[in-house]
Design a protein around this motif. Sequence first.
Motif, PDB file in Angstrom:
ATOM      1  N   LEU A 189     -26.358 -12.881  73.101  1.00 32.61           N
ATOM      2  CA  LEU A 189     -25.995 -13.489  74.383  1.00 32.61           C
ATOM      3  C   LEU A 189     -27.113 -14.398  74.888  1.00 32.61           C
ATOM      4  O   LEU A 189     -26.863 -15.389  75.572  1.00 32.61           O
ATOM      5  N   PHE A 190     -28.353 -14.059  74.536  1.00 33.98           N
ATOM      6  CA  PHE A 190     -29.500 -14.829  75.010  1.00 33.98           C
ATOM      7  C   PHE A 190     -29.911 -15.937  74.032  1.00 33.98           C
ATOM      8  O   PHE A 190     -30.833 -16.686  74.310  1.00 33.98           O
ATOM      9  N   GLU A 191     -29.256 -16.023  72.891  1.00 33.30           N
ATOM     10  CA  GLU A 191     -29.602 -17.055  71.901  1.00 33.30           C
ATOM     11  C   GLU A 191     -28.340 -17.501  71.188  1.00 33.30           C
ATOM     12  O   GLU A 191     -27.945 -16.922  70.186  1.00 33.30           O
ATOM     13  N   ARG A 192     -27.718 -18.552  71.734  1.00 33.30           N
ATOM     14  CA  ARG A 192     -26.418 -18.984  71.237  1.00 33.30           C
ATOM     15  C   ARG A 192     -26.478 -20.325  70.505  1.00 33.30           C
ATOM     16  O   ARG A 192     -25.451 -20.973  70.293  1.00 33.30           O
ATOM     17  N   GLU A 193     -27.662 -20.730  70.094  1.00 31.59           N
ATOM     18  CA  GLU A 193     -27.829 -22.036  69.450  1.00 31.59           C
ATOM     19  C   GLU A 193     -26.912 -22.261  68.247  1.00 31.59           C
ATOM     20  O   GLU A 193     -26.417 -23.381  68.056  1.00 31.59           O
ATOM     21  N   PRO A 194     -26.664 -21.238  67.397  1.00 31.27           N
ATOM     22  CA  PRO A 194     -25.786 -21.503  66.241  1.00 31.27           C
ATOM     23  C   PRO A 194     -24.397 -22.012  66.624  1.00 31.27           C
ATOM     24  O   PRO A 194     -23.718 -22.639  65.804  1.00 31.27           O
ATOM     25  N   GLU A 195     -23.976 -21.764  67.861  1.00 32.58           N
ATOM     26  CA  GLU A 195     -22.689 -22.296  68.315  1.00 32.58           C
ATOM     27  C   GLU A 195     -22.776 -23.795  68.575  1.00 32.58           C
ATOM     28  O   GLU A 195     -21.780 -24.511  68.481  1.00 32.58           O
ATOM     29  N   ALA A 196     -23.984 -24.267  68.920  1.00 37.02           N
ATOM     30  CA  ALA A 196     -24.145 -25.655  69.356  1.00 37.02           C
ATOM     31  C   ALA A 196     -24.671 -26.588  68.278  1.00 37.02           C
ATOM     32  O   ALA A 196     -24.461 -27.804  68.353  1.00 37.02           O
ATOM     33  N   ASN A 197     -25.345 -26.032  67.258  1.00 37.03           N
ATOM     34  CA  ASN A 197     -26.021 -26.910  66.292  1.00 37.03           C
ATOM     35  C   ASN A 197     -25.233 -27.124  64.996  1.00 37.03           C
ATOM     36  O   ASN A 197     -25.759 -27.671  64.031  1.00 37.03           O
ATOM     37  N   GLY A 198     -23.985 -26.684  64.988  1.00 39.48           N
ATOM     38  CA  GLY A 198     -23.126 -26.926  63.822  1.00 39.48           C
ATOM     39  C   GLY A 198     -23.190 -25.863  62.749  1.00 39.48           C
ATOM     40  O   GLY A 198     -22.419 -25.904  61.782  1.00 39.48           O
ATOM     41  N   VAL A 199     -24.088 -24.885  62.902  1.00 35.97           N
ATOM     42  CA  VAL A 199     -24.231 -23.868  61.857  1.00 35.97           C
ATOM     43  C   VAL A 199     -22.974 -23.014  61.738  1.00 35.97           C
ATOM     44  O   VAL A 199     -22.410 -22.857  60.650  1.00 35.97           O
ATOM     45  N   LEU A 200     -22.501 -22.440  62.836  1.00 38.22           N
ATOM     46  CA  LEU A 200     -21.320 -21.564  62.751  1.00 38.22           C
ATOM     47  C   LEU A 200     -20.097 -22.331  62.260  1.00 38.22           C
ATOM     48  O   LEU A 200     -19.318 -21.812  61.457  1.00 38.22           O
ATOM     49  N   ASP A 201     -19.950 -23.569  62.719  1.00 43.12           N
ATOM     50  CA  ASP A 201     -18.808 -24.380  62.252  1.00 43.12           C
ATOM     51  C   ASP A 201     -18.889 -24.608  60.747  1.00 43.12           C
ATOM     52  O   ASP A 201     -17.885 -24.504  60.032  1.00 43.12           O
ATOM     53  N   SER A 202     -20.093 -24.906  60.248  1.00 36.86           N
ATOM     54  CA  SER A 202     -20.259 -25.152  58.807  1.00 36.86           C
ATOM     55  C   SER A 202     -19.967 -23.895  58.002  1.00 36.86           C
ATOM     56  O   SER A 202     -19.345 -23.954  56.939  1.00 36.86           O
ATOM     57  N   LEU A 203     -20.439 -22.752  58.493  1.00 43.68           N
ATOM     58  CA  LEU A 203     -20.201 -21.500  57.775  1.00 43.68           C
ATOM     59  C   LEU A 203     -18.715 -21.203  57.691  1.00 43.68           C
ATOM     60  O   LEU A 203     -18.214 -20.775  56.645  1.00 43.68           O
ATOM     61  N   ASN A 204     -18.000 -21.439  58.781  1.00 40.36           N
ATOM     62  CA  ASN A 204     -16.554 -21.218  58.766  1.00 40.36           C
ATOM     63  C   ASN A 204     -15.870 -22.154  57.782  1.00 40.36           C
ATOM     64  O   ASN A 204     -14.959 -21.755  57.051  1.00 40.36           O
ATOM     65  N   ASP A 205     -16.316 -23.403  57.742  1.00 41.20           N
ATOM     66  CA  ASP A 205     -15.734 -24.378  56.811  1.00 41.20           C
ATOM     67  C   ASP A 205     -15.931 -23.963  55.353  1.00 41.20           C
ATOM     68  O   ASP A 205     -15.048 -24.159  54.514  1.00 41.20           O
ATOM     69  N   LEU A 206     -17.106 -23.411  55.067  1.00 39.83           N
ATOM     70  CA  LEU A 206     -17.497 -23.133  53.687  1.00 39.83           C
ATOM     71  C   LEU A 206     -17.209 -21.705  53.235  1.00 39.83           C
ATOM     72  O   LEU A 206     -17.419 -21.370  52.067  1.00 39.83           O
ATOM     73  N   GLY A 207     -16.750 -20.853  54.146  1.00 35.76           N
ATOM     74  CA  GLY A 207     -16.492 -19.460  53.776  1.00 35.76           C
ATOM     75  C   GLY A 207     -17.762 -18.656  53.574  1.00 35.76           C
ATOM     76  O   GLY A 207     -17.831 -17.783  52.705  1.00 35.76           O
ATOM     77  N   ILE A 208     -18.781 -18.953  54.379  1.00 32.28           N
ATOM     78  CA  ILE A 208     -20.068 -18.252  54.310  1.00 32.28           C
ATOM     79  C   ILE A 208     -20.162 -17.287  55.489  1.00 32.28           C
ATOM     80  O   ILE A 208     -19.790 -17.635  56.620  1.00 32.28           O
ATOM     81  N   GLY A 209     -20.666 -16.096  55.236  1.00 32.58           N
ATOM     82  CA  GLY A 209     -20.807 -15.111  56.299  1.00 32.58           C
ATOM     83  C   GLY A 209     -22.006 -15.401  57.188  1.00 32.58           C
ATOM     84  O   GLY A 209     -22.931 -16.120  56.800  1.00 32.58           O
ATOM     85  N   PHE A 210     -21.981 -14.823  58.383  1.00 35.21           N
ATOM     86  CA  PHE A 210     -23.096 -14.998  59.319  1.00 35.21           C
ATOM     87  C   PHE A 210     -23.634 -13.626  59.709  1.00 35.21           C
ATOM     88  O   PHE A 210     -22.865 -12.730  60.067  1.00 35.21           O
ATOM     89  N   VAL A 211     -24.952 -13.473  59.633  1.00 35.35           N
ATOM     90  CA  VAL A 211     -25.615 -12.226  60.001  1.00 35.35           C
ATOM     91  C   VAL A 211     -26.516 -12.510  61.198  1.00 35.35           C
ATOM     92  O   VAL A 211     -27.411 -13.374  61.123  1.00 35.35           O
ATOM     93  N   ALA A 212     -26.273 -11.815  62.292  1.00 40.22           N
ATOM     94  CA  ALA A 212     -27.016 -12.029  63.531  1.00 40.22           C
ATOM     95  C   ALA A 212     -28.178 -11.057  63.625  1.00 40.22           C
ATOM     96  O   ALA A 212     -27.974  -9.851  63.756  1.00 40.22           O
ATOM     97  N   TYR A 213     -29.405 -11.603  63.550  1.00 43.75           N
ATOM     98  CA  TYR A 213     -30.553 -10.727  63.796  1.00 43.75           C
ATOM     99  C   TYR A 213     -30.985 -10.852  65.261  1.00 43.75           C
ATOM    100  O   TYR A 213     -30.616 -11.799  65.949  1.00 43.75           O
ATOM    101  N   SER A 214     -31.720  -9.865  65.731  1.00 41.83           N
ATOM    102  CA  SER A 214     -32.109  -9.772  67.145  1.00 41.83           C
ATOM    103  C   SER A 214     -30.907  -9.928  68.076  1.00 41.83           C
ATOM    104  O   SER A 214     -30.947 -10.690  69.042  1.00 41.83           O
ATOM    105  N   PRO A 215     -29.799  -9.200  67.804  1.00 41.64           N
ATOM    106  CA  PRO A 215     -28.610  -9.350  68.645  1.00 41.64           C
ATOM    107  C   PRO A 215     -28.799  -8.783  70.052  1.00 41.64           C
ATOM    108  O   PRO A 215     -27.952  -8.997  70.921  1.00 41.64           O
ATOM    109  N   LEU A 216     -29.918  -8.094  70.277  1.00 38.30           N
ATOM    110  CA  LEU A 216     -30.226  -7.574  71.611  1.00 38.30           C
ATOM    111  C   LEU A 216     -31.373  -8.357  72.256  1.00 38.30           C
ATOM    112  O   LEU A 216     -32.069  -7.855  73.130  1.00 38.30           O
ATOM    113  N   GLY A 217     -31.560  -9.610  71.783  1.00 40.81           N
ATOM    114  CA  GLY A 217     -32.597 -10.446  72.381  1.00 40.81           C
ATOM    115  C   GLY A 217     -33.982  -9.846  72.260  1.00 40.81           C
ATOM    116  O   GLY A 217     -34.768  -9.888  73.196  1.00 40.81           O
TER     117      GLY A 217
END
Length: 336
Positions: free
Chosen positions: A188-216
């Motif tokens: 919640l405190f670090e949402r950059e992957p939503e804005a910098n194209g990373v999550l969109d690219s991963l979805n396009d390519l079928g790559i998984g995403f692992v969130a570290y420090s999910p509690l900030g």
Amino acid sequence: METIKTTKLGSQGLVVPVQGLGCMGMSTLAGADIYGKADDAQSIATIHRALEIGINFLDTADLYGPMLNERLVAKAIKGNRNAYTIATKFGWEIDDNEQLTWAINGRPEYVHKSIERSLRNLGTDHIDLYYLHRVDPNTPIEDTVGAMAQLVQQGKVRYIGLSEASAATIRKAHAVHPITAVQSEYSLFEREPEANGVLDSLNDLGIGFVAYSPLGRGFISGDIKNPDDFADDDFRRQIPRFQGENFYKNMDLLAEIQELAGEKNVTPSQLALAWVLAKGVVAIPGTKRTKYLEENAAATAIQLSADELARLESIVPVGATAGNRYNDSLMNGVNL
């Protein structure tokens, strides 16, 4: 406690629990505590308890210690290696005296050197998921990933991943050998992957995403009341987000998260983890205590409505958090 459900991580065949266990805090880093004092016996007990409740996805790296964390994980999984899915990372250069040089090394010869060292440290003949910890700006990503692909062909690695890579680098890497997962800080405190194209690219390519420090980095737990609550050698003292005025601005955001958590009768940490999981990614909260492991695991059963998700995201919109997530030097190494 119910067993944690599993999910496909990426599209290459790897299946993991929706929540893993980040092991970084179980060791020191270059002699300093990362998140308070570590205790090997307590950490090993936590890894064993994690397996009992279905969290068999362990995340480590040769950087942590250096080397000590992989060796601790080896002790914990000894005699039961195949019950666990082990992810480790390489790229922060470690010399032959096991000292960090603080350079990033993605050269093919270093890839091969690193895997042999990690296999020894972990007491295993294969790594399930092997990440490049940071992109080496001086080595073409195609060369690094080409060497990682050789490790797959040799049976030393099952799947490969990247950490803190840009969308453009991910696409280049994936063209050389399928990338199974990308790991980045996300909460919640670090949402950059939503804005910098990373999550969109991963979805396009079928790559998984692992969130570290999910509690900030523990901020969302609410246990830290002021910047002086950290031990003198705590890693978080170096992070702008935890310093001075930034700290108190972020505390104001946290107060609203705590309010919603109270309404749902869950902890702020559980609410934050439920949000990350609702985004369809795998979270690897770190802890060295069974108490927090079980609290985090319970978050996998929390359902958030569309209204609750929208409310949380309006409390901390993309870019709302005060202060960078790393100091300037470390920020220069992310999103390359």
